[in-house]
Design a protein around this motif. Structure first.
Motif, mmCIF file in Angstrom:
data_model
loop_
_atom_site.group_PDB
_atom_site.id
_atom_site.type_symbol
_atom_site.label_atom_id
_atom_site.label_comp_id
_atom_site.label_asym_id
_atom_site.label_seq_id
_atom_site.Cartn_x
_atom_site.Cartn_y
_atom_site.Cartn_z
ATOM 1 N N UNK A 135 -0.296 9.883 0.149
ATOM 2 C CA UNK A 135 -0.830 9.952 -0.817
ATOM 3 C C UNK A 135 -1.147 8.616 -1.701
ATOM 4 N N UNK A 136 -2.209 8.156 -2.287
ATOM 5 C CA UNK A 136 -2.442 7.270 -2.704
ATOM 6 C C UNK A 136 -2.600 5.846 -1.669
ATOM 7 N N UNK A 137 -2.892 6.378 -0.561
ATOM 8 C CA UNK A 137 -3.163 5.082 0.522
ATOM 9 C C UNK A 137 -4.271 4.459 0.107
ATOM 10 N N UNK A 138 -5.241 4.954 -0.664
ATOM 11 C CA UNK A 138 -6.524 4.282 -0.867
ATOM 12 C C UNK A 138 -6.246 2.969 -2.000
ATOM 13 N N UNK A 141 -0.385 0.404 0.168
ATOM 14 C CA UNK A 141 0.497 0.913 1.242
ATOM 15 C C UNK A 141 1.583 0.050 1.597
ATOM 16 N N UNK A 142 2.774 0.390 1.834
ATOM 17 C CA UNK A 142 4.039 -0.321 2.221
ATOM 18 C C UNK A 142 4.261 -0.380 4.010
ATOM 19 N N UNK A 143 4.257 -1.539 4.392
ATOM 20 C CA UNK A 143 4.752 -1.604 5.712
ATOM 21 C C UNK A 143 6.188 -2.143 5.701
ATOM 22 N N UNK A 225 -5.466 3.677 5.022
ATOM 23 C CA UNK A 225 -5.203 2.660 4.027
ATOM 24 C C UNK A 225 -6.170 1.782 3.841
ATOM 25 N N UNK A 226 -7.213 2.043 2.864
ATOM 26 C CA UNK A 226 -8.153 1.162 2.420
ATOM 27 C C UNK A 226 -7.835 0.115 1.391
ATOM 28 N N UNK A 227 -6.726 0.279 0.689
ATOM 29 C CA UNK A 227 -6.350 -0.638 -0.421
ATOM 30 C C UNK A 227 -5.508 -1.699 0.042
ATOM 31 N N UNK A 228 -4.633 -2.144 -0.627
ATOM 32 C CA UNK A 228 -3.659 -3.364 -0.340
ATOM 33 C C UNK A 228 -2.447 -2.890 0.674
#
Length: 247
Positions: A135-138, A141-143, A225-228
């Motif tokens: 949730x909130x991947x847009x 996201x943490x790798x 993951x479209x965001x940071x």
């Protein structure tokens, strides 16, 4: 009259065919089928030849049995017999014996482990499309990437060597294997394993980290993951190769 304090030598066996010992496996393996795990294995895991005849046949069924056994808590080959206890074989089909699964795993080469890594990444993408696991991947996201040292026993354990680890806050040398793992998560989700690579115990923490990070970032993008994307790791991963992979 004296009490008998000694236990007789006996092994408990769960053999009631009307009882299922791990009913929680039903939704787990059901979700795996809905997200096409068997299809991915059939597509990506191939054995051109095998030292033992038919040992590499039906990789989807055998890997499915191994995954189910691990989900039920199996920690060794013999432990995989949990999926055949009681009425489990009436619930699941194509359940293999531990000896057959061990024979199958002995056919694996480094190339086959890379094939499995591809299955893991592909299945994570399908899982993210089927369930709201990120949730909130847009937005963000943490790798995360990290290595660890796990002790092994026996003089002939392939790849085992001495490496540095911390025990009670002190640096010690320990014989073992050093897995390198990456995970994907969001501020509102638990970490999902994106990749894992087994290495010799003496391997440096950053060995192979650049390709692992690049694969994790690509998988995160495919999973929505479209965001940071923020890559996190300790000082061992602050190398120019890892930074270049991130860029």
């Amino acid at each position: 009259m004296k009490l008998h304090h000694e236990w007789s030598k006996a092994t408990p066996i769960f053999d009631d065919e009307n009882l299922v010992s791990y009913s929680g496996l039903m939704p787990v393996m059901g979700l795996a089928e809905q997200t096409g795990l068997s299809e991915l294995i059939c597509e990506k895991v191939r054995f051109k030849s095998s030292r033992v005849k038919s040992a590499g046949s039906n990789p989807a069924g055998k890997l499915g049995s191994i995954i189910a056994g691990m989900a039920a808590g199996a920690k060794c080959l013999d432990g995989l017999d949990v999926i055949r206890s009681g009425g489990m074989r009436r619930v699941f089909g194509a359940v293999y014996a531990p000896a057959t699964l061990g024979q199958f795993l002995r056919e694996f080469t480094h190339g086959h482990t890379l094939q499995l890594a591809s299955v893991l990444r592909g299945h994570l993408v399908r899982l993210a499309a089927r369930c709201d696991v990120l949730p909130g991947a847009e937005r963000q996201v943490f790798v995360d990437i990290d290595s660890l040292l796990r002790p092994v026993f026996g003089h002939q354990k392939q790849g085992a060597s001495y490496g540095h680890t911390k025990v009670a806050g002190r640096q010690v040398l320990q014989k073992g294997l050093s897995p390198l793992a990456t995970t994907i998560s969001t501020p509102g989700s638990a970490p999902l394993i994106c990749g894992i690579r087994l290495r010799a115990g003496k391997a440096g923490s950053g060995k192979g980290a650049d390709t692992m990070v690049a694969d994790a970032i690509a998988t995160a993008r495919r999973a929505g993951a479209t965001g940071e994307i923020l890559v996190r790791g300790d000082s061992a991963y602050g190398s120019h190769t890892v930074v270049a992979a991130c860029i």
